[in-house]
Design an enzyme around this catalytic site. Structure first.
Site, short mmCIF file in Angstrom:
data_model
loop_
_atom_site.label_atom_id
_atom_site.label_comp_id
_atom_site.label_asym_id
_atom_site.label_seq_id
_atom_site.Cartn_x
_atom_site.Cartn_y
_atom_site.Cartn_z
N THR A 242 -71.48 -10.49 -14.01
CA THR A 242 -72.74 -9.94 -14.49
C THR A 242 -73.62 -11.22 -15.05
OG1 THR A 242 -71.38 -9.90 -16.60
CG2 THR A 242 -71.43 -8.13 -15.39
N THR A 243 -72.96 -12.26 -15.43
CA THR A 243 -74.10 -13.24 -15.79
C THR A 243 -74.66 -14.01 -14.57
OG1 THR A 243 -72.39 -13.81 -17.70
CG2 THR A 243 -74.17 -15.38 -17.17
N ASP B 105 -61.72 -8.06 -16.59
CA ASP B 105 -62.37 -8.59 -15.58
C ASP B 105 -61.40 -9.03 -14.59
OD1 ASP B 105 -64.67 -8.29 -17.06
OD2 ASP B 105 -65.01 -10.61 -17.44
N ASP C 259 -68.74 -12.63 -22.19
CA ASP C 259 -68.66 -11.75 -21.38
C ASP C 259 -70.25 -11.17 -21.01
OD1 ASP C 259 -67.32 -9.90 -19.21
OD2 ASP C 259 -68.37 -8.45 -20.55
#
Length: 543
Positions: free
Chosen positions: A98-99, A391, A65
């Site tokens: 996010t990545t 998530d 994550d």
């Protein structure tokens, strides 16, 4: 830092301060930001790798994550911290991507470095990036597909895409079902979801397939008295924010007892007061009592004799969830106890789960608060499962509110890249170079997904471009078959806001870093040095 005045140096900053300016400052900041992007890049996609993070205390976190990785890393560089802020914003707003946001920002900065080498001013690059970002938002809205909140299958597919690559593949269909049930249960008619009303309980033992949803609440508590029932069906639940105990006076007073008879009378009076409270509870018809405060021994005895299951010292946050789940009113005064304030649950039961006593309040009629119990073999595994579930909850709640989604698998990025190049040609000038760089930067997402799956990134990008040039707008990379496929048909879909937020955040962060042309670091203040002889040799204060 100093300047010359009449041949004499004038010092502006404290001695030991440092300054990088111009090209050096830009290069240093871009390098730091790219390093952060590269740290999380290998985690992207359904075949992304995990990171093991070990803190100074030796505690281990194993995850892929992006936000968790960046939060756990001890980052000091100010430009690198800006990249962490991107991840934080993305996680707060949509809970996923996010990545993606960090990797796009890193690639925008990498491409901008090449443009700066060509002599293009950073202000022009930032302007071009902003134009490209605004156009990308417009294109994405055109690509978005509307959905109805009642379409559970789409919600499950959204959750499945978010949880892909997080180690839950063996039970992904079951988990997607749990997530969609949980979110739809607590959602409001307008689609808003307070995800705090979904309680995620992690329990080591068993496997991920043993995870379950409780249409109600699970409390880490046990009965207050062994004589109470362990299971109550058709539960009428009384929620108290007041202690079931002898009420002390608010005024300080001293009572003088001169004989054993007086002492006994005093004790009897206390018992009578507690019995009166217990009787008022019993009179309501409640068969389950849950209190945020204490339940004293005498009260436990009376409630137990009446066949009531009682629980005490429950957290305030859990009391709020219980009220939402059961429909009960939390009562703050003993005098306000009445039958109309009771809630309902089909079953209230004390169970042992791997040696821990838990109270299950379940089978509520229309619960606006639910619990998901996650099981797994080790603490590290179960923590990652928990992040995957969270998530899934966040993205499903996002799409329920916005009611818009797009294809996944790198499909939107390739379509945006093609359309932005066309837009850049219509703009012309130096801004076109920045817009083209922005378009090329977006391709980092499908390229990285391919690399992490062990596929040839060049071949995959060429194949994806060819598919989109033929008008296949939803063609994305299927890493399992190693070729472009229609992501809508494959069920790989994401909320629109995951993409729009990632692009906005990445553009803003890249623009902020590019506009910095001076980095001035103050010297760290040092503690005053102690003379060799300690305080004694500092000399007295002159009189």
């Amino acid at each position: 830092m100093s300047t010359q005045l009449g041949g004499q140096p004038v010092y502006i900053l404290r001695e030991g301060s440092s300054r990088n300016h111009g090209r050096d400052a830009q290069s240093m900041n871009i390098t730091a930001a790219k390093a952060v992007a590269n740290a999380v890049r290998t985690t992207l996609g359904p075949k992304g790798m995990d990171k093991m993070l070990v803190d100074s205390m030796g505690d281990v976190v194993i995850t892929n994550d992006g936000f968790t990785i960046l939060s756990e890393m001890d980052i000091e560089h100010p430009a690198a911290k800006m990249m962490v802020e991107i991840a934080k914003t993305q996680d707060t707003e949509v809970g996923d991507g996010t990545t993606t946001a960090v990797v796009i920002a890193g690639e925008l900065l990498k491409r901008s470095e090449e443009l700066i080498e060509l002599g293009i001013h950073p202000t022009i690059i930032v302007q071009g990036y902003r134009m490209a970002s605004e156009k990308a938002q417009e294109i994405l809205k055109g690509l978005a597909i509307s959905m109805k909140p009642s379409d559970i299958e789409i919600l499950k597919k959204i959750a499945e895409t978010a949880m892909a690559g997080k180690g839950v593949e063996s039970a992904k269909l079951m988990l997607c079902d749990l997530v969609s049930k949980a979110v739809t249960s607590v959602s409001e008619p307008d689609g808003t979801v307070d995800i705090d009303n979904i309680k995620v309980e992690k329990r080591v033992g068993g496997s991920i397939e043993d995870s379950d949803i409780v249409m109600g609440i699970v409390l880490e508590k046990e009965r207050v008295h062994p004589g109470m029932p362990t299971k109550v069906t058709e539960a009428k639940i009384l929620l108290l924010n007041v202690g079931v105990e002898y009420k002390k006076t608010e005024v300080d007073a001293e009572i003088t007892i001169t004989s054993p008879g007086q002492m006994q009378a005093f004790i009897n009076e206390e018992e009578q007061m507690v019995k009166k409270i217990a009787d008022s509870i019993i009179k309501t018809g409640a068969n389950v009592v849950i209190s945020q405060k204490a339940i004293d021994d005498n009260a436990q005895h009376y409630l137990s004799k009446a066949g009531i299951l009682a629980i005490r010292r429950v957290k305030g946050s859990d009391m709020d969830k219980l009220a939402l789940a059961t429909g009960a009113t939390v009562i703050s005064s003993i005098d306000a106890i009445s039958a109309k304030e009771l809630g309902y649950a089909g079953i209230v039961q004390e169970r042992k789960v791997l040696g821990d006593d838990l109270i299950f309040i379940e089978k509520c009629k229309n619960p606006k608060a639910v619990s998901i119990i996650i099981r797994g073999g080790t603490e590290h595994v179960i923590a990652e499962y928990g992040r995957a579930i969270e998530d899934g909850i966040r993205v499903v709640s996002t799409v329920l509110k916005d009611k818009k989604f797009v294809a996944g698998g790198g499909s939107p990025e390739i379509e945006l890249s093609l359309r932005l190049r066309q837009y850049g040609a219509s703009v012309g000038g130096r801004a076109q170079l920045a817009i083209d760089a922005f378009a090329a930067s977006l391709e980092i997402i499908p390229r990285t997904i391919a690399e992490n799956a062990g596929l040839d990134p060049i071949d995959m990008i060429v194949a994806l471009r060819a598919a989109h040039e033929k008008g296949e707008k939803t063609a994305g990379l299927d890493v399992f078959q190693g070729k472009p496929l229609d992501m809508l048909k494959e069920g790989v879909i994401e909320p629109l806001r995951v993409k729009t937020q990632a692009i906005v955040s990445a553009t803003e962060a890249a623009g902020m870093i590019l506009r910095i042309d001076d980095v001035i670091k103050s010297a760290k203040s040092a503690a005053p040095a102690m003379p060799p002889g300690g305080m004694g040799e500092m000399g007295g204060m002159g009189m």
